[in-house]
Design an enzyme around this catalytic site. Structure first.
Site, PDB file in Angstrom:
ATOM      1  N   THR A  86      17.084  46.206  22.616  1.00 63.97           N
ATOM      2  CA  THR A  86      18.158  46.173  21.709  1.00 63.97           C
ATOM      3  C   THR A  86      17.715  46.133  20.524  1.00 63.97           C
ATOM      4  O   THR A  86      16.012  45.424  20.089  1.00 63.97           O
ATOM      5  CB  THR A  86      18.540  44.369  22.266  1.00 63.97           C
ATOM      6  OG1 THR A  86      19.179  44.239  23.352  1.00 63.97           O
ATOM      7  CG2 THR A  86      19.460  43.980  20.958  1.00 63.97           C
ATOM      8  N   ASN A 111      11.165  35.939  30.094  1.00 61.47           N
ATOM      9  CA  ASN A 111      10.746  36.148  28.812  1.00 61.47           C
ATOM     10  C   ASN A 111      12.425  35.486  28.018  1.00 61.47           C
ATOM     11  O   ASN A 111      13.326  35.206  27.922  1.00 61.47           O
ATOM     12  CB  ASN A 111      11.750  37.984  28.512  1.00 61.47           C
ATOM     13  CG  ASN A 111      12.346  38.206  28.176  1.00 61.47           C
ATOM     14  OD1 ASN A 111      12.751  37.775  26.941  1.00 61.47           O
ATOM     15  ND2 ASN A 111      12.968  39.384  28.484  1.00 61.47           N
ATOM     16  N   PHE A 115      15.434  39.623  20.995  1.00 59.92           N
ATOM     17  CA  PHE A 115      15.663  40.103  19.709  1.00 59.92           C
ATOM     18  C   PHE A 115      14.708  40.598  18.759  1.00 59.92           C
ATOM     19  O   PHE A 115      14.689  41.399  17.967  1.00 59.92           O
ATOM     20  CB  PHE A 115      16.745  40.631  19.531  1.00 59.92           C
ATOM     21  CG  PHE A 115      17.785  41.003  20.430  1.00 59.92           C
ATOM     22  CD1 PHE A 115      17.925  40.841  21.614  1.00 59.92           C
ATOM     23  CD2 PHE A 115      20.001  40.477  19.790  1.00 59.92           C
ATOM     24  CE1 PHE A 115      19.414  41.352  22.805  1.00 59.92           C
ATOM     25  CE2 PHE A 115      19.817  40.461  20.740  1.00 59.92           C
ATOM     26  CZ  PHE A 115      20.329  41.077  21.820  1.00 59.92           C
ATOM     27  N   SER A 175      22.130  38.293  26.567  1.00 62.98           N
ATOM     28  CA  SER A 175      20.792  38.030  26.064  1.00 62.98           C
ATOM     29  C   SER A 175      21.239  36.090  25.942  1.00 62.98           C
ATOM     30  O   SER A 175      21.599  36.028  25.349  1.00 62.98           O
ATOM     31  CB  SER A 175      20.068  38.434  25.083  1.00 62.98           C
ATOM     32  OG  SER A 175      18.883  37.840  24.852  1.00 62.98           O
ATOM     33  N   ASN A 177      18.645  34.879  24.914  1.00 63.91           N
ATOM     34  CA  ASN A 177      17.558  34.317  23.816  1.00 63.91           C
ATOM     35  C   ASN A 177      18.017  34.776  22.386  1.00 63.91           C
ATOM     36  O   ASN A 177      17.221  34.039  21.562  1.00 63.91           O
ATOM     37  CB  ASN A 177      16.206  35.080  23.989  1.00 63.91           C
ATOM     38  CG  ASN A 177      15.963  35.257  25.657  1.00 63.91           C
ATOM     39  OD1 ASN A 177      15.836  33.621  26.269  1.00 63.91           O
ATOM     40  ND2 ASN A 177      15.310  36.183  26.270  1.00 63.91           N
ATOM     41  N   THR A 178      19.520  34.929  21.776  1.00 63.68           N
ATOM     42  CA  THR A 178      19.203  34.916  20.946  1.00 63.68           C
ATOM     43  C   THR A 178      21.185  34.031  21.046  1.00 63.68           C
ATOM     44  O   THR A 178      21.690  33.967  21.512  1.00 63.68           O
ATOM     45  CB  THR A 178      20.206  35.988  20.167  1.00 63.68           C
ATOM     46  OG1 THR A 178      19.157  36.756  20.484  1.00 63.68           O
ATOM     47  CG2 THR A 178      20.658  35.730  18.670  1.00 63.68           C
ATOM     48  N   LYS A 217      26.991  45.134  28.159  1.00 62.21           N
ATOM     49  CA  LYS A 217      26.088  44.633  29.091  1.00 62.21           C
ATOM     50  C   LYS A 217      26.858  43.436  28.835  1.00 62.21           C
ATOM     51  O   LYS A 217      26.462  42.406  27.868  1.00 62.21           O
ATOM     52  CB  LYS A 217      24.727  44.523  28.606  1.00 62.21           C
ATOM     53  CG  LYS A 217      23.499  44.106  29.707  1.00 62.21           C
ATOM     54  CD  LYS A 217      22.319  44.713  28.805  1.00 62.21           C
ATOM     55  CE  LYS A 217      21.496  44.633  30.263  1.00 62.21           C
ATOM     56  NZ  LYS A 217      19.789  44.953  29.860  1.00 62.21           N
ATOM     57  N   ASN A 246      22.414  41.518  32.803  1.00 60.98           N
ATOM     58  CA  ASN A 246      20.982  41.222  31.843  1.00 60.98           C
ATOM     59  C   ASN A 246      20.682  39.787  32.737  1.00 60.98           C
ATOM     60  O   ASN A 246      20.817  39.965  34.088  1.00 60.98           O
ATOM     61  CB  ASN A 246      21.559  40.308  30.690  1.00 60.98           C
ATOM     62  CG  ASN A 246      20.481  40.326  29.363  1.00 60.98           C
ATOM     63  OD1 ASN A 246      19.359  40.601  29.731  1.00 60.98           O
ATOM     64  ND2 ASN A 246      21.136  41.239  28.083  1.00 60.98           N
TER      65      ASN A 246
END
Length: 342
Positions: A86, A111, A115, A175, A177-178, A217, A246
């Site tokens: 990304t 993980n 980004f 995601s 992770n953001t 996604k 994802n």
């Protein structure tokens, strides 16, 4: 055998370091023919999806090559298409290290990269150096410090930037992770984003005299009711494809293993069934209105074929490629080719 040896050497290194070493050596390895020694084959199983002709149904998922520096090398591994990103409007460092953790007992990875990328302009500059003429997906996201209320601006900025270079564009709203990103998958936030994307896509198609499909996604952690609502929005705004899925926040299948309690998204074999279930549910809800690209937990050729049989038109690989190398791409294409015609 050669890939197993290579992997065992690379696994002696820190996961992120080995990732970067492999990525930066990929193009050279392909130029020297090492890809064939590692088991790569260019198999033909053509299919038309999203109005695009794919040489086979097995692609590289986004996340492995965020900045588009190894597209030529990845293409030489037998993939029918390659997705990079990304990528965000501005460069960002991502989350603090360490942020990648291997769970080899389950062929899994956790993980929390966040980004990390060099920004959309650098991605495009890197792609200019590539000789790859095949199907290229570009995965776009928002910067971490962009408030969700302004998220549409980031996505539209990236859409405009990459439109002329991409075969298709993926909008990453899933995601883990953001912070807060996944809320963009739901309700009015999703509808507002899809509406803005489709309006801009129409303008760009006229300007470039070329229609570039947009895929969305999604995460694997939705209920069936939430999936039904997402499917309804994707149909209502006539999106071109959905990528399912994802990484997951679940830790089912890795309980008690080293690193299992690390924060981040889990990928690899443990997410296989969850991802395939999402594909089946989406296939029922969408009823052919738009194609599904299946990703999550493909570590054997059977897994790829299973996702096609569940309703996907294409599949993508990431974590399985780390553990199995190009042989997994070959096995997956062959397994899909053996599915009886319906």
């Amino acid at each position: 055998m050669l890939y197993s040896l290579t992997r065992s050497l690379m696994f002696q290194l820190d996961p992120e370091l080995s990732h970067n070493v492999a990525l930066h050596s990929m193009n050279l390895a392909a130029a020297l023919g090492v890809n064939k020694l590692l088991g790569a084959e260019s198999l033909s199983d053509p299919v038309r999806v999203m109005g695009i002709n794919f040489p086979n149904r097995v692609g590289l998922a986004a996340g492995l090559d965020k900045n588009g520096i190894a597209v030529d090398g990845m293409a030489a591994m037998g993939f029918g298409f390659v997705e990079v990103g990304t990528v965000t409007p501005r460069p960002q460092a991502g989350n603090p290290k360490p942020r990648i953790f291997r769970l080899p007992e389950q062929q899994a990875i956790i993980n929390r990269m966040g980004f990390n990328n060099d920004g959309v302009d650098t991605l495009l500059a890197n792609l200019e150096k590539s000789r790859y003429k095949g199907v290229l997906g570009i995965n776009i996201g928002k910067n971490k410090d962009t408030p969700n209320e302004q998220a549409n601006d980031d996505y539209l900025y990236c859409l405009r930037k990459v439109y002329g270079r991409a075969s298709y564009i993926t909008v990453n709203v899933s995601s883990p992770n953001t912070p807060g990103l996944r809320t963009l998958q739901y309700g009015e936030s999703l509808n507002s984003l899809l509406d803005a994307l489709k309006a801009e896509q129409a303008k760009l198609a006229k300007y470039h005299d070329r229609y570039v499909p947009i895929a969305v996604k999604i995460a694997p952690d939705m209920t069936d009711e939430e999936l039904a609502l997402v499917a309804a929005s994707l149909k209502a705004y006539e999106m071109d494809a959905v990528i399912a899925t994802n990484t997951t926040l679940s830790r089912d299948g890795v309980e008690g293993l080293p690193y299992a309690d690390e924060q981040g998204g889990l990928s690899g074999a443990p997410v296989r069934n969850k991802s395939t279930k999402v594909i089946r549910t989406l296939a029922q809800e969408l009823d052919g209105a738009l194609p599904i690209i299946g990703v999550g937990g493909i570590t054997e050729g059977f897994d790829a074929a299973e996702k096609i049989e569940a309703g996907a038109s294409l599949v993508q690989i990431y974590s399985g490629f780390i553990y199995r190398g190009p042989q997994l791409v070959t096995d997956s294409v062959k397994a899909i080719m053996q599915i009886p015609a319906s």
